[in-house]
Design an enzyme around this catalytic site. Structure first.
Site, PDB file in Angstrom:
ATOM      1  N   HIS A  27      51.124  36.146  44.356  1.00 23.95           N
ATOM      2  CA  HIS A  27      51.613  35.078  45.233  1.00 23.95           C
ATOM      3  C   HIS A  27      52.245  35.721  46.466  1.00 23.95           C
ATOM      4  O   HIS A  27      52.229  36.947  46.609  1.00 23.95           O
ATOM      5  CB  HIS A  27      52.563  34.147  44.485  1.00 23.95           C
ATOM      6  CG  HIS A  27      53.743  34.820  43.843  1.00 23.95           C
ATOM      7  ND1 HIS A  27      54.704  35.494  44.569  1.00 23.95           N
ATOM      8  CD2 HIS A  27      54.108  34.945  42.539  1.00 23.95           C
ATOM      9  CE1 HIS A  27      55.612  35.977  43.748  1.00 23.95           C
ATOM     10  NE2 HIS A  27      55.269  35.674  42.500  1.00 23.95           N
ATOM     11  N   HIS A  57      54.717  38.785  46.154  1.00 24.73           N
ATOM     12  CA  HIS A  57      54.105  40.116  46.057  1.00 24.73           C
ATOM     13  C   HIS A  57      53.570  40.534  47.429  1.00 24.73           C
ATOM     14  O   HIS A  57      53.671  41.692  47.829  1.00 24.73           O
ATOM     15  CB  HIS A  57      52.946  40.127  45.052  1.00 24.73           C
ATOM     16  CG  HIS A  57      53.292  39.573  43.710  1.00 24.73           C
ATOM     17  ND1 HIS A  57      52.677  38.464  43.182  1.00 24.73           N
ATOM     18  CD2 HIS A  57      54.203  39.971  42.788  1.00 24.73           C
ATOM     19  CE1 HIS A  57      53.183  38.195  41.994  1.00 24.73           C
ATOM     20  NE2 HIS A  57      54.116  39.100  41.732  1.00 24.73           N
ATOM     21  N   CYS A  91      65.115  40.192  27.444  1.00 25.77           N
ATOM     22  CA  CYS A  91      64.439  39.167  28.248  1.00 25.77           C
ATOM     23  C   CYS A  91      63.003  39.640  28.472  1.00 25.77           C
ATOM     24  O   CYS A  91      62.773  40.698  29.056  1.00 25.77           O
ATOM     25  CB  CYS A  91      65.129  38.951  29.593  1.00 25.77           C
ATOM     26  SG  CYS A  91      64.118  37.937  30.711  1.00 25.77           S
ATOM     27  N   CYS A 128      61.883  39.978  32.240  1.00 26.57           N
ATOM     28  CA  CYS A 128      62.352  41.194  32.919  1.00 26.57           C
ATOM     29  C   CYS A 128      61.867  42.445  32.194  1.00 26.57           C
ATOM     30  O   CYS A 128      61.951  43.536  32.729  1.00 26.57           O
ATOM     31  CB  CYS A 128      63.871  41.276  32.982  1.00 26.57           C
ATOM     32  SG  CYS A 128      64.684  39.929  33.818  1.00 26.57           S
ATOM     33  N   CYS A 161      68.880  34.849  30.666  1.00 32.04           N
ATOM     34  CA  CYS A 161      68.880  35.811  31.772  1.00 32.04           C
ATOM     35  C   CYS A 161      69.104  35.052  33.076  1.00 32.04           C
ATOM     36  O   CYS A 161      68.568  33.975  33.287  1.00 32.04           O
ATOM     37  CB  CYS A 161      67.559  36.567  31.756  1.00 32.04           C
ATOM     38  SG  CYS A 161      66.851  36.874  33.354  1.00 32.04           S
ATOM     39  N   HIS A 166      65.670  34.607  35.243  1.00 35.67           N
ATOM     40  CA  HIS A 166      64.559  33.794  34.752  1.00 35.67           C
ATOM     41  C   HIS A 166      64.991  32.553  33.969  1.00 35.67           C
ATOM     42  O   HIS A 166      64.177  31.698  33.664  1.00 35.67           O
ATOM     43  CB  HIS A 166      63.627  34.640  33.883  1.00 35.67           C
ATOM     44  CG  HIS A 166      62.973  35.736  34.643  1.00 35.67           C
ATOM     45  ND1 HIS A 166      63.387  37.041  34.571  1.00 35.67           N
ATOM     46  CD2 HIS A 166      61.957  35.700  35.523  1.00 35.67           C
ATOM     47  CE1 HIS A 166      62.636  37.778  35.364  1.00 35.67           C
ATOM     48  NE2 HIS A 166      61.764  36.991  35.955  1.00 35.67           N
ATOM     49  N   LYS A 188      63.552  28.763  44.146  1.00 37.03           N
ATOM     50  CA  LYS A 188      62.838  29.941  43.700  1.00 37.03           C
ATOM     51  C   LYS A 188      61.374  29.520  43.520  1.00 37.03           C
ATOM     52  O   LYS A 188      61.111  28.418  43.046  1.00 37.03           O
ATOM     53  CB  LYS A 188      63.435  30.385  42.360  1.00 37.03           C
ATOM     54  CG  LYS A 188      62.884  31.682  41.862  1.00 37.03           C
ATOM     55  CD  LYS A 188      63.629  32.121  40.606  1.00 37.03           C
ATOM     56  CE  LYS A 188      63.038  33.397  40.077  1.00 37.03           C
ATOM     57  NZ  LYS A 188      62.062  33.303  39.053  1.00 37.03           N
ATOM     58  N   LYS A 209      56.175  28.794  38.727  1.00 36.89           N
ATOM     59  CA  LYS A 209      55.076  27.981  38.210  1.00 36.89           C
ATOM     60  C   LYS A 209      55.584  26.622  37.755  1.00 36.89           C
ATOM     61  O   LYS A 209      54.960  25.594  38.021  1.00 36.89           O
ATOM     62  CB  LYS A 209      54.436  28.708  37.031  1.00 36.89           C
ATOM     63  CG  LYS A 209      53.107  29.307  37.414  1.00 36.89           C
ATOM     64  CD  LYS A 209      52.347  29.683  36.175  1.00 36.89           C
ATOM     65  CE  LYS A 209      50.900  29.947  36.532  1.00 36.89           C
ATOM     66  NZ  LYS A 209      50.218  30.660  35.473  1.00 36.89           N
TER      67      LYS A 209
HETATM   68  N1  MSP Z   1      56.019  45.495  37.219  1.00 34.72           N
HETATM   69  C1  MSP Z   1      57.323  45.498  37.769  1.00 34.72           C
HETATM   70  C2  MSP Z   1      57.478  46.609  38.796  1.00 34.72           C
HETATM   71  C3  MSP Z   1      57.225  47.981  38.293  1.00 34.72           C
HETATM   72  S1  MSP Z   1      57.334  49.144  39.561  1.00 34.72           S
HETATM   73  C4  MSP Z   1      57.333  50.621  38.795  1.00 34.72           C
HETATM   74  C5  MSP Z   1      57.591  44.170  38.461  1.00 34.72           C
HETATM   75  N2  MSP Z   1      56.532  43.457  38.809  1.00 34.72           N
HETATM   76  S2  MSP Z   1      56.574  42.008  39.532  1.00 34.72           S
HETATM   77  O1  MSP Z   1      55.215  41.542  39.539  1.00 34.72           O
HETATM   78  O2  MSP Z   1      57.541  41.171  38.928  1.00 34.72           O
HETATM   79  O3  MSP Z   1      56.966  42.285  41.026  1.00 34.72           O
HETATM   80  C6  MSP Z   1      58.302  42.287  41.458  1.00 34.72           C
HETATM   81  C7  MSP Z   1      58.308  42.537  42.952  1.00 34.72           C
HETATM   82  O4  MSP Z   1      57.524  41.533  43.643  1.00 34.72           O
HETATM   83  C8  MSP Z   1      59.657  42.449  43.640  1.00 34.72           C
HETATM   84  O5  MSP Z   1      60.422  43.623  43.485  1.00 34.72           O
HETATM   85  C9  MSP Z   1      59.223  42.225  45.056  1.00 34.72           C
HETATM   86  O6  MSP Z   1      58.746  43.426  45.588  1.00 34.72           O
HETATM   87  C10 MSP Z   1      58.075  41.254  44.913  1.00 34.72           C
HETATM   88  N3  MSP Z   1      58.508  39.865  44.945  1.00 34.72           N
HETATM   89  C11 MSP Z   1      58.165  38.898  44.049  1.00 34.72           C
HETATM   90  N4  MSP Z   1      58.694  37.712  44.459  1.00 34.72           N
HETATM   91  C12 MSP Z   1      59.388  37.861  45.605  1.00 34.72           C
HETATM   92  C13 MSP Z   1      60.159  37.008  46.422  1.00 34.72           C
HETATM   93  N5  MSP Z   1      60.282  35.710  46.186  1.00 34.72           N
HETATM   94  N6  MSP Z   1      60.818  37.565  47.467  1.00 34.72           N
HETATM   95  C14 MSP Z   1      60.725  38.902  47.738  1.00 34.72           C
HETATM   96  N7  MSP Z   1      60.008  39.724  46.980  1.00 34.72           N
HETATM   97  C15 MSP Z   1      59.286  39.235  45.940  1.00 34.72           C
HETATM   98  O7  MSP Z   1      58.761  43.853  38.677  1.00 34.72           O
END
Ligand code: MSP
Length: 513
Positions: free
Chosen positions: A17, A20, A125, A128, A143, A146, A298, A301
């Site tokens: 999304h 990312h 969790c 996380c 948590c 979430h 936030k 889904k």
């Molecule tokens: N798999 C772990 C990361 C492992 S790295 C060794 C993870 N994955 S995640 O899919 O949850 O991605 C988290 C990351 O996605 C956040 O740290 C950020 O970079 C990005 N983001 C997801 N949603 C976001 C927002 N709403 N706002 C800003 N960044 C966002 O954690």
């Protein structure tokens, strides 16, 4: 000079999304900026494919975890292609190379006594993929991020002696003169990490007995490596740890790990501790940006408000989507976005400001010169003025990852050119003083070419189109790199001072709200 930058590897339990995309576009903008500055850039992204969360998602969808990961990692690749992300390599933690490097690290840690077996009961969790103590959760035991209830897990697994790194980490994080200094940005988040570190560190779980979907411990096949440890190691696998020593020596240590604040702790504490334990160099910089919400909520889904990269691109086009994402809110603090405000910014910055300058200039070339401005007059005065501002202020903002500031600087130089046009009043020169008129129009074309060069990291395709529309000579990327090498504007300028009738396209059409 080399420059190695990483994004987090995203969980392969679901499709990408714009959260990312936010981190990935920002990394891409930096990677392109560094390439422009003639760095040899390695840009790593990928997917995090092991652990209980992935296994649960696969079960729910009636798929094997591997099938789900294949599907989802393909979706991430597709999204990054759509957004024109110039990654060097896309890593998947289920790849053979990664298994090899995880096993190697775990083996070293075991042999050196940094991991040991212990019975443990804790609150976990799943979202996380992390153990919490009661004080980290809300009254209902959920948590904070979430809002999902943490479950009690009681297992005998291996632990990593994180506690023994407290003081070594504190020194490296807080003392800029330390030879292994880890720069954490922004400052406030660094201070939070230091504060937490001062309170002391607990050893962390390093393996799971109940999670089958993971990399088995080489010395105890009943256990799998804790997914966060597995995931962090991707950053060295990606540059050839074990498999390609020359590459590894060249690119490691990483110059910037980029991520949001949610996972800063793992990157600035757990990861450096593992690296110290196995005696590998430490990351130079860890930058954690904020979290953005959508209309104050936030993205989730359950709220049904998740925006896909595709929706963003359909609305604004690829380049504008990239630009808007990274300049809309300051990079670092949390922020909020909405379609309404994104569209306002699109109209203000792109359709009006930049778009108008381009179209009014092209119209002058057409109306006054029938698409061909005499090369006898090449006027670089304005281009030089613009270059001085960009070279300093724009570059500083980009080096600090302050994209919104860099965008302000660009806006400033566009205003400068617009103001110059008002002062010159070319419409009064038409049929009165052709020589002066061509000198004026030449100066706009040459100045806009420089703007196109500086826009490259944000808008790779539009910059090239602007360049061509302004009659830019040769390929913009090559010319730009050469320009950045010596910072000298060629004597004859960048523009051949001619445009073609078929180039009068509107780059950023206005969007009605
Ligand atoms: N798999 C772990 C990361 C492992 S790295 C060794 C993870 N994955 S995640 O899919 O949850 O991605 C988290 C990351 O996605 C956040 O740290 C950020 O970079 C990005 N983001 C997801 N949603 C976001 C927002 N709403 N706002 C800003 N960044 C966002 O954690």
């Amino acid at each position: 000079m080399k420059f190695y930058i990483t994004t987090p590897i995203y969980y392969a339990n679901d499709v990408p999304h714009i959260g990312h995309s936010y981190t990935t576009i920002a990394s891409d903008v930096i990677a392109r900026w560094k390439r422009l500055n003639n760095f040899d850039v390695f840009f790593l992204t990928g997917t995090d494919e092991h652990g209980a969360k992935i296994a649960a998602a696969a079960r729910e969808k009636n798929k094997t975890p591997q099938d789900l990961c294949n599907e989802m990692s393909a979706k991430f690749k597709e999204a990054w292609k759509l957004l024109n992300i110039s990654y060097t390599e896309f890593i998947r933690t289920t790849e053979q190379n990664h298994l090899i490097s995880v096993k190697e690290i775990v083996e070293i840690l075991f042999k050196t006594g940094f991991i040991f077996k212990k019975k443990y009961e804790g609150l976990y969790c799943l979202e996380c993929e992390k153990f919490y103590s009661q004080k980290d959760l809300d009254e209902s035991g959920s948590c904070l991020l979430h809002k999902t209830r943490s479950i009690v897990q009681s297992e005998e697994n291996y632990f990593f002696r994180l506690s023994s790194f407290q003081f070594e980490l504190l020194k490296r994080i807080s003392n800029p003169n330390h030879k292994e200094y880890i720069e954490i940005q922004p400052e406030e988040r660094k201070n939070e990490i230091i504060g937490k570190l001062r309170l002391g560190l607990e050893d962390i779980s390093f393996s799971r007995i109940a999670v089958e979907w993971g990399i088995p411990l080489p010395f105890d096949k009943k256990q799998t490596v804790y997914v966060w440890v597995d995931a962090l190691i991707n950053y060295i696998t990606g540059v050839g740890y074990i498999t390609d020593d020359a590459k590894f020596q060249k690119y490691w240590p990483v110059d910037v790990h980029l991520m949001a604040k949610d996972i800063l702790w793992f990157h600035s504490v757990v990861w450096p501790a593992i690296l110290m334990a196995v005696k590998l160099p430490l990351p130079k910089k860890i930058f954690s940006h904020g979290f953005f919400t959508l209309n104050g909520n936030k993205m989730s889904k359950s709220l049904g408000n998740v925006i896909s990269p595709r929706e963003l691109v359909d609305k604004y086009g690829i380049d504008a989507a990239r630009y808007l994402m990274v300049t809309f809110i300051p990079f670092g603090p949390d922020g909020d976005i909405s379609w309404r405000e994104l569209t306002s910014k699109y109209n203000a910055d792109l359709a009006n400001n930049l778009g108008n300058l381009i179209s009014r200039t092209i119209k002058m070339v057409e109306k006054y010169f029938n698409f061909q401005v005499s090369r006898i007059t090449v006027n670089l005065q304005l281009a030089r003025k613009v270059a001085v501002v960009l070279r300093k202020s724009f570059a500083e903002s980009m080096d600090d990852m302050q994209f919104h500031k860099a965008a302000e600087v660009l806006k400033g130089v566009i205003t400068l050119i617009n103001r110059q046009i008002e002062i010159d009043a070319p419409w009064k020169l038409f049929k009165v003083d052709t020589k002066k008129l061509s000198s004026c129009v030449s100066s706009y074309l040459q100045a806009i070419c420089i703007i196109a060069i500086y826009l490259l990291p944000f808008m790779p395709t539009s910059s090239e189109r602007i360049w061509n529309m302004m009659g830019g000579i040769g390929n913009i990327n090559e010319t730009a790199k050469k320009y950045f090498a010596d910072m000298i504007i060629p004597e004859d300028g960048f523009s051949a001072q001619q445009t073609k009738s078929n180039m009068m396209e509107i780059l950023f059409p206005r969007i009605e709200k």
